[in-house]
Design a protein around this motif. Sequence first.
Motif, PDB file in Angstrom:
ATOM      1  N   PRO A 122       0.842  -1.204   0.000  1.00  0.00           N
ATOM      2  CA  PRO A 122       0.000   0.000   0.000  1.00  0.00           C
ATOM      3  C   PRO A 122       0.881   1.260   0.000  1.00  0.00           C
ATOM      4  CG  PRO A 122      -0.726  -1.547   1.693  1.00  0.00           C
ATOM      5  CD  PRO A 122       0.582  -2.062   1.154  1.00  0.00           C
ATOM      6  N   ASP A 123       0.408   2.305  -0.634  1.00  0.00           N
ATOM      7  CA  ASP A 123       1.154   3.553  -0.743  1.00  0.00           C
ATOM      8  C   ASP A 123       1.285   4.222   0.630  1.00  0.00           C
ATOM      9  OD1 ASP A 123       2.128   6.106  -1.252  1.00  0.00           O
ATOM     10  OD2 ASP A 123       0.859   6.425  -3.004  1.00  0.00           O
ATOM     11  N   PRO A 124       2.513   4.361   1.156  1.00  0.00           N
ATOM     12  CA  PRO A 124       2.666   4.987   2.480  1.00  0.00           C
ATOM     13  C   PRO A 124       2.321   6.476   2.484  1.00  0.00           C
ATOM     14  CG  PRO A 124       4.815   4.528   1.510  1.00  0.00           C
ATOM     15  CD  PRO A 124       3.791   3.931   0.599  1.00  0.00           C
ATOM     16  N   ILE A 125       2.363   7.116   1.313  1.00  0.00           N
ATOM     17  CA  ILE A 125       1.963   8.528   1.250  1.00  0.00           C
ATOM     18  C   ILE A 125       0.462   8.646   1.503  1.00  0.00           C
ATOM     19  CG2 ILE A 125       1.793  10.561  -0.241  1.00  0.00           C
ATOM     20  CD1 ILE A 125       4.417   9.576  -1.581  1.00  0.00           C
ATOM     21  N   LEU A 126      -0.326   7.780   0.874  1.00  0.00           N
ATOM     22  CA  LEU A 126      -1.766   7.765   1.140  1.00  0.00           C
ATOM     23  C   LEU A 126      -2.044   7.416   2.600  1.00  0.00           C
ATOM     24  CD1 LEU A 126      -3.276   5.996  -2.009  1.00  0.00           C
ATOM     25  CD2 LEU A 126      -3.249   8.435  -1.456  1.00  0.00           C
TER      26      LEU A 126
END
Length: 190
Positions: free
Chosen positions: A117-121
């Motif tokens: 999963p995108d850590p920025i999101l």
Amino acid sequence: MKNRKLPVHIRKLEALLRRLPTEHVKRREIEEQLARRMAGYRGEQSLDYYLGFLTNYFILHDLRLPDRDHHFQLDTLLISPYFILILEVKNISGTLIFDDHFKQLIRVTPEKEEGFPDPILQVERHRDQLSGWLSGQKLEKVPIETLVVISYPNTVIKNTLLNLAPHLSDLQKSKLLKPSTASPFSLPSN
């Protein structure tokens, strides 16, 4: 800064492995989960060294807060008189590609390619959850900034846009880099 403690989830996995027979069908899966969690914990610990140089900040680790029927967990939270900073720490080796189109993180190693999963999101969702939690506590609105920290020193970072400048320009415009223009907020006294 308070020392970071070994998370309870890691202690539970270690206890489970001590009791689980070596031939158990789930043992390898649990060992892999423990290895991932330990890598994350070591990454957070490596960041703590640098955080130790900061002054005039409250630094909280592994903060778990309620959000409606669930909870959310913040790796590291820095509180200053001007802003709150959420740090999401990833201790991942290899080449990391932040895929902006599919909103995922891809790790490439000589052995395989994996999606995460995108850590920025993730950290942006944590910002929204923390903002809601603070509002629910009747605390004044505070600027909340976010950063994803890749703590593994030899990681190569890429993105699918081949240009990180939009993220950096947003950061440069934030109060994080201009604290003198920000107005301080009050922390509740105990």
